[in-house]
Design a protein around this motif. Structure first.
Motif, PDB file in Angstrom:
ATOM      1  N   VAL A 175       1.830   8.222   2.595  1.00 19.35           N
ATOM      2  CA  VAL A 175       0.781   7.394   2.000  1.00 19.35           C
ATOM      3  C   VAL A 175       0.874   5.994   2.589  1.00 19.35           C
ATOM      4  N   VAL A 176      -0.267   5.423   2.942  1.00 15.95           N
ATOM      5  CA  VAL A 176      -0.316   4.036   3.424  1.00 15.95           C
ATOM      6  C   VAL A 176      -1.321   3.280   2.557  1.00 15.95           C
ATOM      7  N   ILE A 177      -0.801   2.407   1.679  1.00 15.24           N
ATOM      8  CA  ILE A 177      -1.663   1.651   0.768  1.00 15.24           C
ATOM      9  C   ILE A 177      -1.201   0.202   0.719  1.00 15.24           C
ATOM     10  N   SER A 178      -2.086  -0.668   0.252  1.00 14.53           N
ATOM     11  CA  SER A 178      -1.712  -2.072   0.043  1.00 14.53           C
ATOM     12  C   SER A 178      -0.872  -2.179  -1.235  1.00 14.53           C
ATOM     13  N   GLY A 179      -0.100  -3.273  -1.349  1.00 11.17           N
ATOM     14  CA  GLY A 179       0.788  -3.418  -2.483  1.00 11.17           C
ATOM     15  C   GLY A 179       0.337  -4.492  -3.469  1.00 11.17           C
ATOM     16  N   TRP A 187       5.826   3.374  -5.998  1.00  9.63           N
ATOM     17  CA  TRP A 187       4.792   3.094  -4.998  1.00  9.63           C
ATOM     18  C   TRP A 187       5.311   2.188  -3.873  1.00  9.63           C
ATOM     19  N   TRP A 188       6.454   1.550  -4.068  1.00  2.83           N
ATOM     20  CA  TRP A 188       6.887   0.492  -3.169  1.00  2.83           C
ATOM     21  C   TRP A 188       7.045   0.971  -1.718  1.00  2.83           C
ATOM     22  N   ASP A 189       7.625   2.152  -1.535  1.00  2.00           N
ATOM     23  CA  ASP A 189       7.849   2.653  -0.170  1.00  2.00           C
ATOM     24  C   ASP A 189       6.539   2.778   0.604  1.00  2.00           C
ATOM     25  N   ASN A 192       5.311  -0.764   1.675  1.00  2.00           N
ATOM     26  CA  ASN A 192       6.227  -1.545   2.501  1.00  2.00           C
ATOM     27  C   ASN A 192       5.727  -1.614   3.951  1.00  2.00           C
ATOM     28  N   LYS A 193       5.588  -2.837   4.489  1.00  2.00           N
ATOM     29  CA  LYS A 193       5.001  -3.024   5.822  1.00  2.00           C
ATOM     30  C   LYS A 193       5.805  -2.326   6.915  1.00  2.00           C
TER      31      LYS A 193
END
Length: 606
Positions: A175-179, A187-189, A192-193
């Motif tokens: 998953v690639v999402i904004s934080g 969700w942090w991983d 993470n940029k």
């Protein structure tokens, strides 16, 4: 007041359209496949329609429970039960359509929460599908293609996907999402940029079970807002859309799948939200010519498929064939004509191209697959007989090729074995397997032509001589199949011996091709006497010695002045010998140098 760019700066100097990019091979067409009747929910009626469409396989009681729990469009699209339903559909589509081609996928979720949910549901769908594949009985996997066609659609899909089970097991999803600072720790991983950079780099590599610098099993990226624009991954072939994307962003988003890569023939947009309406609205802002052909509705391809099937079959039916299955030999005989053969392979490729788009769709009639297999078998038999490389179906999609190869194998022909050559130990078995003298003669005729073509560049004069002799045999005995088969057998034996009988004291791979070329050029319009023949042979042998010395120089074939100097030297040699007709020396010298290039390996061998 001027508001448009063209009103301010004038008309276009040049335009590069989306279709231009396709023609140049920079992009591939995008095929649209709608999975819902209408994903837009604007009122109660639309909400009911969405429920009925999404949950058509559920009971009325289950629908009532779901409606009571999820009342708004956003809630519906985040509902785990709905996402689970879509995730299983996505995994089946991916495994049946994209995985066999070796490409990857992107899922666009309606929210960050939905993206996280999607990953879990997709992993569960992967594991369930893998378990079903592992549970397939060996006897089911060993069924003939005719027996497989009698199975239900789900089991047919499992049999089709089974060869890709190792890749499916290894398939990874990220998953690639904004934080946001209020996000749950789980969700942090994904926000993470540094992690995102690694996921993106891995996703862009070629699909494989092993992780390396060039390959990676990370197959599916699930996103919400990120990676929809400015993200270039040619290995991505399908985008599963479950979020409304508006205006210019929509065109940018679907273009993620149109980057050319290897054998990729098209990209797919599978729509779970009814994005087609939004796309049409977004495209109103563009010049019609600019975006013509941006998205092709997969349902519109079915009439094209049927038409292309009919056109391929008509190559034979228009010439008296009534049964493709029972008249294979007659179909192959029709393809002896080069023009008809070219017409057939062009139509067959177009048919297979469209079949590759639709082969997973239930709307495709069974007789289309039947004809695809029969035409593929006819093509393979013709390829083996005529030794025509144009019939090798190079570039046909792997899914379609597997379908055809399965049928060809079932009829006793190994699709991976190339045509038997006259020097092959199996060639006599091939001849003995023919049922008539005419069939044996046809096998020998085309095998002989194929063999002659094989040495045409290395020994062109001998190739022309043997080709003329073959044509003479075919013409003289065309009405007597038994005599034709006997004479072709003698001719095949002569070909097997190679070009060594007429000049037994010379090297057939080094000297003889040059001697023959000198003979052929110098005897035009006249007969050489014994003294002239001797002079021609000696001149050719001297030329071979000079050529061998010169072409050993480093970089000779890339150095135009060196090649020109050799040609001038050969012109002088031919002129001094007097064997060549006046005015023909330079032409022959150029042909001798070209012959030397074709025989470079033999000439430079110590």
């Amino acid at each position: 007041e001027k508001t448009e760019t063209r009103e301010i700066f004038g008309d276009w100097i040049d335009r590069y359209l989306l279709q231009d990019a396709e023609l140049d091979g920079a992009t591939v067409p995008i095929l649209y496949e709608g999975r819902t009747a209408d994903g837009m929910v604007t009122d109660a009626t639309g909400l009911d329609q969405l429920f009925e469409d999404m949950f058509r396989d559920y009971s009325a009681e289950d629908l009532a429970i779901i409606k009571a729990k999820y009342g708004t469009e956003g809630d519906i699209l985040e509902a785990p039960m709905l996402i689970e339903h879509k995730a299983h559909d996505m995994m089946r589509h991916y495994a049946g359509v994209v995985l066999p081609e070796g490409f990857k996928a992107q899922v666009v979720a309606t929210s960050r929460r939905a993206a996280i949910t999607y990953r879990g549901k997709l992993l569960a769908a992967r594991d369930e599908l893998a378990a079903r594949l592992e549970a397939l009985p060996p006897e089911t996997l060993s069924l003939s293609e005719e027996e497989i066609e009698k199975l239900d659609k789900q089991t047919q899909l499992l049999v089709k996907v089974h060869p890709y089970l190792p890749v499916l097991r290894a398939l990874e999803i990220a998953v690639v999402i904004s934080g946001d600072h209020n996000d749950p720790e789980s969700w942090w991983d994904w926000a993470n940029k540094e992690n995102q950079k690694e996921y993106i780099a891995r996703f862009k590599r070629q699909l494989a079970t092993e992780k390396s610098e060039k390959t990676d099993p990370l197959t599916i990226l699930v996103v919400n807002n990120m990676l929809l624009t400015g993200f270039d991954a040619p290995v991505e072939q399908v985008m599963y859309l479950d979020r409304k994307v508006l205006a210019h962003d929509l065109l940018q988003a679907i273009a993620r799948v149109n980057r050319a890569s290897g054998m990729k023939r098209r990209g797919y947009v599978v729509d779970y939200i009814g994005v087609a309406r939004h796309l049409n609205e977004a495209l109103k802002d563009y010049d019609g010519q600019d975006i013509e052909g941006t998205l092709i509705d997969i349902n519109a391809e079915l009439p094209k498929l049927l038409d292309r099937r009919d056109r391929a079959v008509a190559v034979f039916t228009s010439r008296g064939i009534t049964d493709l299955f029972g008249q294979v030999d007659q179909c192959v005989a029709i393809l002896e004509d080069l023009k008809i053969r070219a017409e057939f392979i062009n139509r067959l490729r177009m048919f297979y191209e469209t079949l590759n788009i639709l082969e997973h769709r239930p709307e495709v009639p069974p007789d289309v697959f039947r004809d695809a297999k029969l035409l593929g078998f006819i093509n393979k038999v013709a390829a083996n007989l005529y030794r025509d490389p144009a019939l090798n179906l190079l570039g046909v999609a792997e899914k379609v090729k597997a379908l055809i190869d399965g049928h060809v194998s079932a009829r006793g022909v190994d699709p991976k074995i190339p045509p038997t050559t006259i020097t092959d130990a199996e060639f006599e078995k091939v001849l003995n397997a023919q049922t008539s003298s005419r069939a044996r003669a046809a096998q020998m005729q085309h095998a002989a032509r194929y063999h002659i073509i094989g040495f045409t560049n290395q020994n062109p004069a001998y190739a022309r001589k043997m080709s003329d002799k073959l044509n003479e045999i075919l013409q003289r005995f065309k009405d007597d199949a038994d005599a034709l088969a006997r004479e072709l057998k003698k001719f095949i034996d002569e070909l097997r011996q190679g070009d060594r009988n007429e000049f037994p004291d010379l090297d057939p791979g080094v000297q003889v091709p040059f001697v023959r070329l000198v003979f052929e050029s110098c005897s035009e319009g006249r007969e050489l006497d014994d003294e002239q023949r001797k002079t021609a042979i000696n001149t050719a042998l001297d030329i071979v010695d000079r050529v061998r010395q010169e072409i050993r120089k480093v970089g000779f074939w890339k150095n135009l002045p060196m090649r020109e100097l050799l040609i001038k030297q050969l012109v002088r040699d031919l002129d001094d010998s007097g064997v060549c007709p006046p005015g023909k020396e330079r032409d022959l010298a150029q042909r001798l140098v070209a012959l030397a290039k074709e025989n470079h390996e033999n000439l430079t061998r110590k």
